[in-house]
Design a protein around this motif. Structure first.
Motif, PDB file in Angstrom:
ATOM      1  N   ARG A  40       0.826  -1.217   0.000  1.00  0.00           N
ATOM      2  CA  ARG A  40       0.000   0.000   0.000  1.00  0.00           C
ATOM      3  C   ARG A  40       0.853   1.256   0.000  1.00  0.00           C
ATOM      4  NH1 ARG A  40      -4.657  -0.583   4.547  1.00  0.00           N
ATOM      5  NH2 ARG A  40      -4.924  -2.818   4.296  1.00  0.00           N
ATOM      6  N   ILE A  41       1.864   1.242   0.866  1.00  0.00           N
ATOM      7  CA  ILE A  41       2.709   2.437   0.978  1.00  0.00           C
ATOM      8  C   ILE A  41       3.430   2.695  -0.349  1.00  0.00           C
ATOM      9  CG2 ILE A  41       4.769   3.393   2.107  1.00  0.00           C
ATOM     10  CD1 ILE A  41       3.845   1.871   4.648  1.00  0.00           C
ATOM     11  N   ALA A  42       3.977   1.627  -0.927  1.00  0.00           N
ATOM     12  CA  ALA A  42       4.722   1.809  -2.176  1.00  0.00           C
ATOM     13  C   ALA A  42       3.814   2.368  -3.269  1.00  0.00           C
ATOM     14  CB  ALA A  42       5.341   0.484  -2.619  1.00  0.00           C
ATOM     15  N   ILE A  43       2.615   1.812  -3.381  1.00  0.00           N
ATOM     16  CA  ILE A  43       1.704   2.246  -4.446  1.00  0.00           C
ATOM     17  C   ILE A  43       1.300   3.707  -4.227  1.00  0.00           C
ATOM     18  CG2 ILE A  43      -0.593   1.911  -5.438  1.00  0.00           C
ATOM     19  CD1 ILE A  43      -0.189  -1.140  -4.674  1.00  0.00           C
ATOM     20  N   LEU A  44       0.867   4.005  -3.001  1.00  0.00           N
ATOM     21  CA  LEU A  44       0.435   5.378  -2.706  1.00  0.00           C
ATOM     22  C   LEU A  44       1.570   6.376  -2.901  1.00  0.00           C
ATOM     23  CD1 LEU A  44      -1.939   5.297   0.379  1.00  0.00           C
ATOM     24  CD2 LEU A  44      -2.396   6.129  -1.943  1.00  0.00           C
ATOM     25  N   ALA A  45       2.752   5.984  -2.461  1.00  0.00           N
ATOM     26  CA  ALA A  45       3.888   6.897  -2.573  1.00  0.00           C
ATOM     27  C   ALA A  45       4.202   7.190  -4.040  1.00  0.00           C
ATOM     28  CB  ALA A  45       5.112   6.316  -1.875  1.00  0.00           C
ATOM     29  N   MET A  46       4.213   6.157  -4.874  1.00  0.00           N
ATOM     30  CA  MET A  46       4.575   6.372  -6.274  1.00  0.00           C
ATOM     31  C   MET A  46       3.512   7.193  -6.998  1.00  0.00           C
ATOM     32  SD  MET A  46       7.519   5.319  -6.528  1.00  0.00           S
ATOM     33  CE  MET A  46       7.977   5.240  -4.817  1.00  0.00           C
ATOM     34  N   LEU A  47       2.239   6.953  -6.675  1.00  0.00           N
ATOM     35  CA  LEU A  47       1.176   7.744  -7.294  1.00  0.00           C
ATOM     36  C   LEU A  47       1.303   9.220  -6.879  1.00  0.00           C
ATOM     37  CD1 LEU A  47      -1.888   5.327  -6.943  1.00  0.00           C
ATOM     38  CD2 LEU A  47      -0.854   6.097  -9.083  1.00  0.00           C
ATOM     39  N   THR A  48       1.577   9.426  -5.604  1.00  0.00           N
ATOM     40  CA  THR A  48       1.665  10.805  -5.112  1.00  0.00           C
ATOM     41  C   THR A  48       2.871  11.526  -5.712  1.00  0.00           C
ATOM     42  OG1 THR A  48       0.812   9.926  -3.042  1.00  0.00           O
ATOM     43  CG2 THR A  48       1.594  12.190  -3.014  1.00  0.00           C
ATOM     44  N   ILE A  49       4.017  10.863  -5.668  1.00  0.00           N
ATOM     45  CA  ILE A  49       5.213  11.508  -6.231  1.00  0.00           C
ATOM     46  C   ILE A  49       4.988  11.790  -7.719  1.00  0.00           C
ATOM     47  CG2 ILE A  49       7.682  11.238  -6.733  1.00  0.00           C
ATOM     48  CD1 ILE A  49       7.851   9.459  -4.224  1.00  0.00           C
ATOM     49  N   GLY A  50       4.377  10.824  -8.416  1.00  0.00           N
ATOM     50  CA  GLY A  50       4.108  11.009  -9.844  1.00  0.00           C
ATOM     51  C   GLY A  50       3.220  12.215 -10.094  1.00  0.00           C
ATOM     52  N   ALA A  51       2.200  12.387  -9.260  1.00  0.00           N
ATOM     53  CA  ALA A  51       1.285  13.508  -9.449  1.00  0.00           C
ATOM     54  C   ALA A  51       1.979  14.842  -9.154  1.00  0.00           C
ATOM     55  CB  ALA A  51       0.057  13.341  -8.552  1.00  0.00           C
ATOM     56  N   ILE A  52       2.778  14.871  -8.096  1.00  0.00           N
ATOM     57  CA  ILE A  52       3.476  16.128  -7.748  1.00  0.00           C
ATOM     58  C   ILE A  52       4.459  16.509  -8.856  1.00  0.00           C
ATOM     59  CG2 ILE A  52       5.116  17.192  -6.132  1.00  0.00           C
ATOM     60  CD1 ILE A  52       3.839  15.444  -3.930  1.00  0.00           C
ATOM     61  N   GLU A  53       5.203  15.504  -9.309  1.00  0.00           N
ATOM     62  CA  GLU A  53       6.189  15.762 -10.363  1.00  0.00           C
ATOM     63  C   GLU A  53       5.491  16.301 -11.626  1.00  0.00           C
ATOM     64  OE1 GLU A  53       8.484  15.326 -13.825  1.00  0.00           O
ATOM     65  OE2 GLU A  53       6.698  14.113 -13.446  1.00  0.00           O
ATOM     66  N   THR A  54       4.339  15.681 -11.964  1.00  0.00           N
ATOM     67  CA  THR A  54       3.618  16.103 -13.164  1.00  0.00           C
ATOM     68  C   THR A  54       3.109  17.535 -13.016  1.00  0.00           C
ATOM     69  OG1 THR A  54       2.905  13.814 -13.437  1.00  0.00           O
ATOM     70  CG2 THR A  54       1.746  15.460 -14.722  1.00  0.00           C
ATOM     71  N   TYR A  55       2.607  17.838 -11.838  1.00  0.00           N
ATOM     72  CA  TYR A  55       2.104  19.186 -11.587  1.00  0.00           C
ATOM     73  C   TYR A  55       3.226  20.201 -11.822  1.00  0.00           C
ATOM     74  CZ  TYR A  55       0.060  23.182  -9.206  1.00  0.00           C
ATOM     75  OH  TYR A  55      -0.422  24.431  -8.928  1.00  0.00           O
ATOM     76  N   TYR A  56       4.366  19.880 -11.270  1.00  0.00           N
ATOM     77  CA  TYR A  56       5.517  20.772 -11.410  1.00  0.00           C
ATOM     78  C   TYR A  56       5.893  20.924 -12.896  1.00  0.00           C
ATOM     79  CZ  TYR A  56      10.377  22.251 -11.192  1.00  0.00           C
ATOM     80  OH  TYR A  56      11.559  22.912 -11.402  1.00  0.00           O
ATOM     81  N   ALA A  57       5.937  19.805 -13.616  1.00  0.00           N
ATOM     82  CA  ALA A  57       6.357  19.839 -15.026  1.00  0.00           C
ATOM     83  C   ALA A  57       5.387  20.655 -15.885  1.00  0.00           C
ATOM     84  CB  ALA A  57       6.469  18.418 -15.573  1.00  0.00           C
ATOM     85  N   ILE A  58       4.103  20.477 -15.659  1.00  0.00           N
ATOM     86  CA  ILE A  58       3.119  21.187 -16.482  1.00  0.00           C
ATOM     87  C   ILE A  58       3.122  22.676 -16.131  1.00  0.00           C
ATOM     88  CG2 ILE A  58       0.667  21.378 -17.064  1.00  0.00           C
ATOM     89  CD1 ILE A  58       0.388  18.386 -16.613  1.00  0.00           C
ATOM     90  N   LYS A  59       3.168  22.945 -14.849  1.00  0.00           N
ATOM     91  CA  LYS A  59       3.155  24.324 -14.357  1.00  0.00           C
ATOM     92  C   LYS A  59       4.364  25.097 -14.902  1.00  0.00           C
ATOM     93  CE  LYS A  59       1.495  27.088 -11.086  1.00  0.00           C
ATOM     94  NZ  LYS A  59       0.295  27.481 -10.563  1.00  0.00           N
ATOM     95  N   LYS A  60       5.508  24.411 -14.914  1.00  0.00           N
ATOM     96  CA  LYS A  60       6.744  25.051 -15.350  1.00  0.00           C
ATOM     97  C   LYS A  60       6.611  25.569 -16.787  1.00  0.00           C
ATOM     98  CE  LYS A  60      10.589  22.764 -16.501  1.00  0.00           C
ATOM     99  NZ  LYS A  60      11.724  21.857 -16.413  1.00  0.00           N
ATOM    100  N   LYS A  61       6.023  24.753 -17.627  1.00  0.00           N
ATOM    101  CA  LYS A  61       6.000  25.110 -19.029  1.00  0.00           C
ATOM    102  C   LYS A  61       4.711  25.824 -19.447  1.00  0.00           C
ATOM    103  CE  LYS A  61       7.429  23.361 -23.404  1.00  0.00           C
ATOM    104  NZ  LYS A  61       7.681  22.130 -24.109  1.00  0.00           N
TER     105      LYS A  61
END
Ligand code: PFF
Length: 519
Positions: A484-505
């Motif tokens: 559970r922790i691994a799945i939740l962590a990867m989904l969360t990190i993925g979403a944060i990273e994506t937010y940053y990438a889209i926002k940046k550009k």
């Protein structure tokens, strides 16, 4: 338009894509699914899923990848954002971007974290076959001893992942493309040699009841009764296999397609990927493990089961087929072949290693591209960051029993979910006419119009099946905390990273909530 790396040759691209799709899925997972789902009963829904699900989603992913590449993106978040923008305001499009980015990140981190270990086992077993390490031993015991020797497990894992890091670090055309140009032809050669050998074996134990032909019959005679009785579970297994084997719903087909020029063909190339994969799966993958197991049944099936006759023996093989089977029962068969068994055993495990390597390289590249494009980390440095991520995520795979299966159950659900979003974003929101136009941009073939409707309507309905089926079995199991922790962590990190990438550009667009950047 952004200047980005491109595939150097057409053949290199096609081999890379075929290498991406052809993996352990073709040689281990496919025989397992066929055997466990009534043999010939499985093949009918399998082909149905291929035509109604696999081929259309493959085209959608190629179109998405090339489209994202035009804007300099090889990751799914920004690509989904750009496509969704065609129908909805940037801030709503951002939500779709986040979903795509988070799901693809979770797959490329989690799926590969155990896949890499399976490839490591294959590397180890190639070595054990050549040296004859398991000859004259109880192969099941040998396997469990190997697994509990963590130093050895990480050694073969390490050799594999360092090589992957080197290949990815060299870049797309100078690294991945060059490596697959050597490995893919060899993979086909290895597989063909094994298949010819299997055909020539006949009934190696001298009892016509047990022959490789019987194995072929098991796979190739449609078993309608079994299908009727187990319709849903067989359909579910078949569509799940199609996703897995074609590398769909992972984000990695899009990543490879992002290194295309804007007018490079995707229609024929997508179809070529599917054809090469299906040849490797149905023709080659279907002609090795299962026929071998049937021909040598008396040597691997327990005596009391064998005494009940051939149906019971086949049943036993079906139920015991699986990942472990390749490392316990098949070695037992190689032992029977004497000296030749060392050679054929090594060939089999090297085949698995090559197949796995050329798939894992795509996941590796996805994460490297993410670090490179979104976070500005140079490729060479990025590959070592990815190495560390895989090392850390590999620890629970090795140390926590049951973890691999639990994460794998989640991944099956996630593949179907992301494939559904592929269609929602890449066809519905991007608009079916735009999708169709993009598919035919620079195309070397004309896709029949009917496929437009199959993609818009039939495929998403079909996806509901694996989607609900896998969701249902997930609800029925309680995931352990590490999973559970691994799945939740990867989904969360993925979403944060994506937010940053889209926002940046696209920050300005999001601010005004109006589309500004166009190619
Ligand atoms: N299509 C691949 C296979 O059949 O094995 C699936 C895959 C798994 C691709 C893991 C990449 C990967 F890292």
């Amino acid at each position: 338009m952004e200047q980005r790396e491109k595939w150097a040759t057409k053949i290199g691209l096609i081999l890379a894509m075929a290498g991406n799709a052809i993996g352990l899925g073709n040689f281990v997972r496919f025989p397992t699914q066929v055997a466990g789902n009534g043999g010939g009963a499985f093949m009918v829904p399998y082909f149905l899923a291929l035509f109604l699900l696999g081929i259309p989603v493959m085209w959608v992913e190629w179109v998405q990848g090339r489209y994202g590449g035009k804007y300099g993106h090889g990751t799914l978040g920004p690509t989904f954002y750009l496509m969704a923008r065609e129908s909805v305001k940037p801030r709503t499009a951002l939500i779709f971007g986040l979903i795509g980015g988070a799901l693809a990140f979770a797959t490329t981190t989690l799926l590969n974290s155990y896949y890499l270990h399976l490839i490591g086992w294959s590397a180890a077993y190639s070595w054990f076959s050549i040296t004859g390490a398991y000859f004259g031993k109880n192969t099941a015991e040998f396997f469990s001893q190997y697994l509990s020797n963590h130093g050895q497990v990480f050694l073969f894992w390490g050799i594999t992942v360092v090589l992957l890091g080197i290949a990815v670090g060299q870049g797309v055309s100078k690294g991945i493309e060059r490596w697959v140009k050597v490995m893919m032809p060899l993979l086909y050669v290895f597989a063909i040699i094994l298949v010819i050998y299997v055909f020539a074996l006949g009934s190696p134990l001298g009892d016509p009841k047990w022959s490789t032909l019987k194995g072929f019959e098991f796979i190739w005679s449609p078993n309608w009764t079994y299908l009727k009785e187990n319709l849903w579970s067989v359909m579910l297994a078949a569509s799940g296999q199609i996703f897995f084997t074609l590398s769909l719903g992972m984000g990695i087909i899009q990543n490879y397609a992002s290194y295309l020029g804007p007018k490079d063909d995707v229609a024929l190339s997508g179809l070529a990927t599917v054809s090469l994969n299906e040849f490797a799966e149905v023709v080659l993958g279907g002609s090795i493990a299962v026929p071998l197991a049937v021909a040598y049944a008396p040597k691997i099936v327990p005596a009391d089961v064998l005494a009940k006759g051939s149906d019971a023996a086949l049943q036993w093989i079906s139920e015991n087929f699986g990942l472990g089977f390749s490392y316990t029962s098949l070695p037992n068969i190689f032992v029977q072949m004497g000296a030749a068994g060392r050679f054929f055993g090594a060939l089999w495990f090297l085949l698995l290693w090559f197949a796995g390597f050329t798939s894992a390289i795509a996941m590796y590249n996805y994460l490297t591209a993410l670090l490179e494009e979104d976070l500005g980390i140079p490729r060479k440095t990025g590959t070592w960051v990815v190495f560390v991520i895989y090392f850390l995520l590999g620890i629970p795979v090795v140390y926590i029993s049951g973890y691999l299966d639990q994460v794998d159950a989640w991944i099956s659900f996630q593949l179907a979910l992301l494939a559904l979003f592929d269609i929602i974003v890449g066809v519905w929101l991007f608009k079916p006419d735009n999708f169709w136009k993009e598919l035919h941009e620079g195309a070397l073939i004309n896709v029949p119009e009917i496929y437009k409707w199959i993609t818009v309507i039939v495929a998403p309905i079909f996806i509901a099946l694996p989607l609900f089926g896998t969701a249902k079995s997930l609800i029925g199991t309680t995931l352990q905390w590490p999973a559970r922790i691994a799945i939740l962590a990867m989904l969360t990190i993925g979403a944060i990273e994506t937010y940053y990438a889209i926002k940046k550009k696209y920050g300005e667009e999001l601010e005004k909530n109006e589309v500004i950047i166009k190619v």
